[in-house]
Design a protein around this motif. Structure first.
Motif, PDB file in Angstrom:
ATOM      1  N   GLY A  60      20.152  45.437  42.707  1.00  0.00           N
ATOM      2  CA  GLY A  60      21.311  45.992  42.029  1.00  0.00           C
ATOM      3  C   GLY A  60      22.544  45.189  42.356  1.00  0.00           C
ATOM      4  N   GLN A  61      23.717  45.789  42.123  1.00  0.00           N
ATOM      5  CA  GLN A  61      24.948  45.048  42.361  1.00  0.00           C
ATOM      6  C   GLN A  61      26.150  45.964  42.452  1.00  0.00           C
ATOM      7  OE1 GLN A  61      25.629  42.370  39.090  1.00  0.00           O
ATOM      8  NE2 GLN A  61      26.014  43.997  37.625  1.00  0.00           N
ATOM      9  N   VAL A  62      27.148  45.455  43.143  1.00  0.00           N
ATOM     10  CA  VAL A  62      28.500  46.001  43.055  1.00  0.00           C
ATOM     11  C   VAL A  62      29.281  45.030  42.207  1.00  0.00           C
ATOM     12  CG1 VAL A  62      30.631  46.460  44.319  1.00  0.00           C
ATOM     13  CG2 VAL A  62      28.443  47.214  45.264  1.00  0.00           C
ATOM     14  N   GLN A  63      29.980  45.522  41.189  1.00  0.00           N
ATOM     15  CA  GLN A  63      30.798  44.649  40.354  1.00  0.00           C
ATOM     16  C   GLN A  63      32.202  45.237  40.197  1.00  0.00           C
ATOM     17  OE1 GLN A  63      28.845  44.265  36.566  1.00  0.00           O
ATOM     18  NE2 GLN A  63      28.551  46.449  36.315  1.00  0.00           N
ATOM     19  N   GLY A  64      33.105  44.417  39.697  1.00  0.00           N
ATOM     20  CA  GLY A  64      34.474  44.871  39.485  1.00  0.00           C
ATOM     21  C   GLY A  64      35.301  44.949  40.749  1.00  0.00           C
ATOM     22  N   ILE A  65      34.899  44.206  41.800  1.00  0.00           N
ATOM     23  CA  ILE A  65      35.665  44.215  43.045  1.00  0.00           C
ATOM     24  C   ILE A  65      37.080  43.699  42.768  1.00  0.00           C
ATOM     25  CG2 ILE A  65      35.821  43.266  45.386  1.00  0.00           C
ATOM     26  CD1 ILE A  65      32.750  42.973  45.293  1.00  0.00           C
ATOM     27  N   ALA A 109      35.650  49.814  46.893  1.00  0.00           N
ATOM     28  CA  ALA A 109      35.289  48.508  47.462  1.00  0.00           C
ATOM     29  C   ALA A 109      36.390  47.515  47.132  1.00  0.00           C
ATOM     30  CB  ALA A 109      33.942  48.034  46.911  1.00  0.00           C
ATOM     31  N   THR A 110      37.242  47.270  48.101  1.00  0.00           N
ATOM     32  CA  THR A 110      38.375  46.368  47.880  1.00  0.00           C
ATOM     33  C   THR A 110      38.024  44.910  48.113  1.00  0.00           C
ATOM     34  OG1 THR A 110      39.061  46.793  50.155  1.00  0.00           O
ATOM     35  CG2 THR A 110      40.085  48.129  48.431  1.00  0.00           C
ATOM     36  N   ASP A 111      36.906  44.652  48.790  1.00  0.00           N
ATOM     37  CA  ASP A 111      36.486  43.270  49.026  1.00  0.00           C
ATOM     38  C   ASP A 111      34.966  43.234  49.185  1.00  0.00           C
ATOM     39  OD1 ASP A 111      35.886  44.145  51.641  1.00  0.00           O
ATOM     40  OD2 ASP A 111      37.847  43.523  52.398  1.00  0.00           O
ATOM     41  N   GLN A 112      34.430  42.013  49.374  1.00  0.00           N
ATOM     42  CA  GLN A 112      32.983  41.839  49.429  1.00  0.00           C
ATOM     43  C   GLN A 112      32.387  42.495  50.679  1.00  0.00           C
ATOM     44  OE1 GLN A 112      35.136  39.711  48.272  1.00  0.00           O
ATOM     45  NE2 GLN A 112      34.314  39.363  46.225  1.00  0.00           N
ATOM     46  N   SER A 155      32.997  36.174  43.246  1.00  0.00           N
ATOM     47  CA  SER A 155      34.426  36.463  43.359  1.00  0.00           C
ATOM     48  C   SER A 155      34.747  37.920  43.090  1.00  0.00           C
ATOM     49  CB  SER A 155      35.218  35.575  42.396  1.00  0.00           C
ATOM     50  OG  SER A 155      34.766  35.763  41.060  1.00  0.00           O
ATOM     51  N   SER A 156      33.931  38.598  42.272  1.00  0.00           N
ATOM     52  CA  SER A 156      34.206  40.003  41.963  1.00  0.00           C
ATOM     53  C   SER A 156      32.950  40.861  41.996  1.00  0.00           C
ATOM     54  CB  SER A 156      34.857  40.132  40.581  1.00  0.00           C
ATOM     55  OG  SER A 156      33.984  39.646  39.576  1.00  0.00           O
ATOM     56  N   SER A 157      31.859  40.327  42.548  1.00  0.00           N
ATOM     57  CA  SER A 157      30.606  41.074  42.571  1.00  0.00           C
ATOM     58  C   SER A 157      29.777  40.702  43.787  1.00  0.00           C
ATOM     59  CB  SER A 157      29.798  40.810  41.292  1.00  0.00           C
ATOM     60  OG  SER A 157      29.353  39.464  41.261  1.00  0.00           O
ATOM     61  N   VAL A 158      28.858  41.594  44.141  1.00  0.00           N
ATOM     62  CA  VAL A 158      27.844  41.305  45.157  1.00  0.00           C
ATOM     63  C   VAL A 158      26.511  41.814  44.614  1.00  0.00           C
ATOM     64  CG1 VAL A 158      27.022  41.670  47.509  1.00  0.00           C
ATOM     65  CG2 VAL A 158      29.483  41.531  47.070  1.00  0.00           C
ATOM     66  N   LYS A 159      25.592  40.892  44.364  1.00  0.00           N
ATOM     67  CA  LYS A 159      24.242  41.259  43.949  1.00  0.00           C
ATOM     68  C   LYS A 159      23.366  41.344  45.197  1.00  0.00           C
ATOM     69  CE  LYS A 159      24.712  38.694  39.602  1.00  0.00           C
ATOM     70  NZ  LYS A 159      24.194  37.554  38.809  1.00  0.00           N
TER      71      LYS A 159
END
Length: 387
Positions: free
Chosen positions: A32-37, A58-61, A12-16
């Motif tokens: 790694g990951q993007v978090q805090g989306i 990054a406003t969305d996944q 919901s708020s991250s992409v690993k």
């Protein structure tokens, strides 16, 4: 064998993500990951790339995946991404194996969005973004429900009119990729436990417990949706259905308000009134924090007892997930009252996050889970005929 495999795990708020060299057993190059989306998004390599976290746009996944692709491009060394594997939370009543994500399959998976609103829409959004980025790559879906597809009938059905079971209202279970990896990893490390009765506690932001016998899921604390079972960061866990009827009829709550409360305002956050983060709660002296931790521990311990009854005993207990792998305090509180199952805590080993943390006849393990490796293995298997 120069091609690459990319795995994507969108929440919901991250992409690993993880990037692998293609082989029979894929070798991880980077993860790694993007978090805090949706709030303060950031990108971070956990391995294989520059250290440190950096803020991103990054406003969305979908946008998060674009950032990930930009960051991993130098690591491709000119090789193409031949396959992309996706964690998809809900596969429905039929999917028990990794599946190519065709338009028809994607349309069917979208019908399960209401059953996993924190995950399924974001999973599918990431698939669409990956299809745009890699139009010639094989897109494979790996389902969290698949590991649980062969439950005994009594562990699959609810005591409501049977026609609903035939319509697909059943206990699906989730976190299947994690249970798949951990159950196999345990046997690799302890061959003597092959075919034995194992209880696995996946404790993290989402949390559940699974009874495994002979490598197969027998029962899961999660059921029709990822709301059931033990309390989670913001999800309620088990509730008397009469509570929901009361809130609908007496409090006048709408289904949408109930959904938001159960998924986003309950669990550790709702109990404590402070935070959804177990680390924050463990460090707090506030009574609400202590209450939330105590309730969480109690429900996990209770579920372990129920799973032991389901299996008619227990040969090993395993902790995994963010809390399970990193909180000696929570593990200690859970296992110190499980002596009746042959579990005697080793406080020193537990405090050191050792692989094995009990002295009694029933061993207790802490095993880091790796859902991405399970996904990469599935993609490699799907790609194999082409090589």
């Amino acid at each position: 064998m120069g091609q690459r495999i990319l795995t994507v795990n969108a929440g919901s708020s991250s992409v690993k993500f993880a990037l692998y060299k293609t082989a029979e057993t894929p070798e991880c190059i980077a993860r790694g990951q993007v978090q805090g989306i949706g709030s303060t998004p950031s990108f971070q390599f956990k391995s294989g790339g520059p250290k440190g976290s950096e803020p991103i746009d990054a406003t969305d996944q979908g946008r998060a995946l674009e950032v990930i692709l930009d960051k991993i491009t130098p690591l491709l060394d000119g090789q193409e991404v031949a396959g992309v594997g996706h964690r998809i939370v809900h596969g429905g009543p039929l999917r028990a194996t990794p599946t190519e994500l065709t338009d028809e399959v994607m349309a069917d998976l979208a019908t399960f969005n209401p059953l996993a609103p924190l995950h399924q829409p974001h999973n599918l959004s990431a698939v669409a973004a990956a299809q745009r980025a890699f139009p010639y790559a094989l897109q494979i879906g790996c389902f969290d429900t698949a590991f649980h597809r062969n439950h005994p009938w009594e562990n699959d059905i609810y005591a409501i009119p049977r026609k609903f079971y035939q319509q697909g209202i059943k206990r699906y279970g989730f976190h299947g990729l994690s249970y798949d990896y951990v159950s196999h990893q345990l046997i690799r490390e302890r061959p003597d436990l092959h075919g034995k009765r194992i209880i696995i506690c996946h404790l993290g932001s989402g949390a559940s417990i699974c009874a495994v016998n002979g490598g197969h899921s027998i029962s899961s604390s999660m059921g029709f949706s990822p709301l059931d079972g033990i309390p989670m960061s913001t999800r309620s866990g088990h509730l008397d259905p009469g509570i929901l009827l009361y809130l609908l009829e007496t409090e006048g709550m709408t289904p949408q308000e109930l959904t938001h409360m159960l998924y986003y305002e309950s669990g550790l956050l709702g109990l404590s009134g402070i935070s959804h983060d177990m680390q924050v709660l463990e460090a707090s002296d506030a009574q609400g924090a202590k209450d939330a931790v105590e309730y969480f521990v109690y429900r996990v311990r209770r579920e372990i007892g129920a799973m032991a009854a389901t299996l008619s005993g227990i040969d090993a207990l395993v902790f995994c997930g963010g809390i399970g792998e990193n909180s000696p305090n929570i593990r200690q509180q859970i296992i110190e009252r499980l002596g009746f199952l042959g579990i005697l805590p080793d406080a020193e080993a537990n405090a050191q996050n050792a692989r094995e943390i009990a002295k009694g006849p029933t061993p207790v393990f802490v095993l880091p889970t790796d859902e991405e490796q399970v996904i990469a293995d599935a993609v490699a298997k799907a790609l194999a005929p082409a090589h």
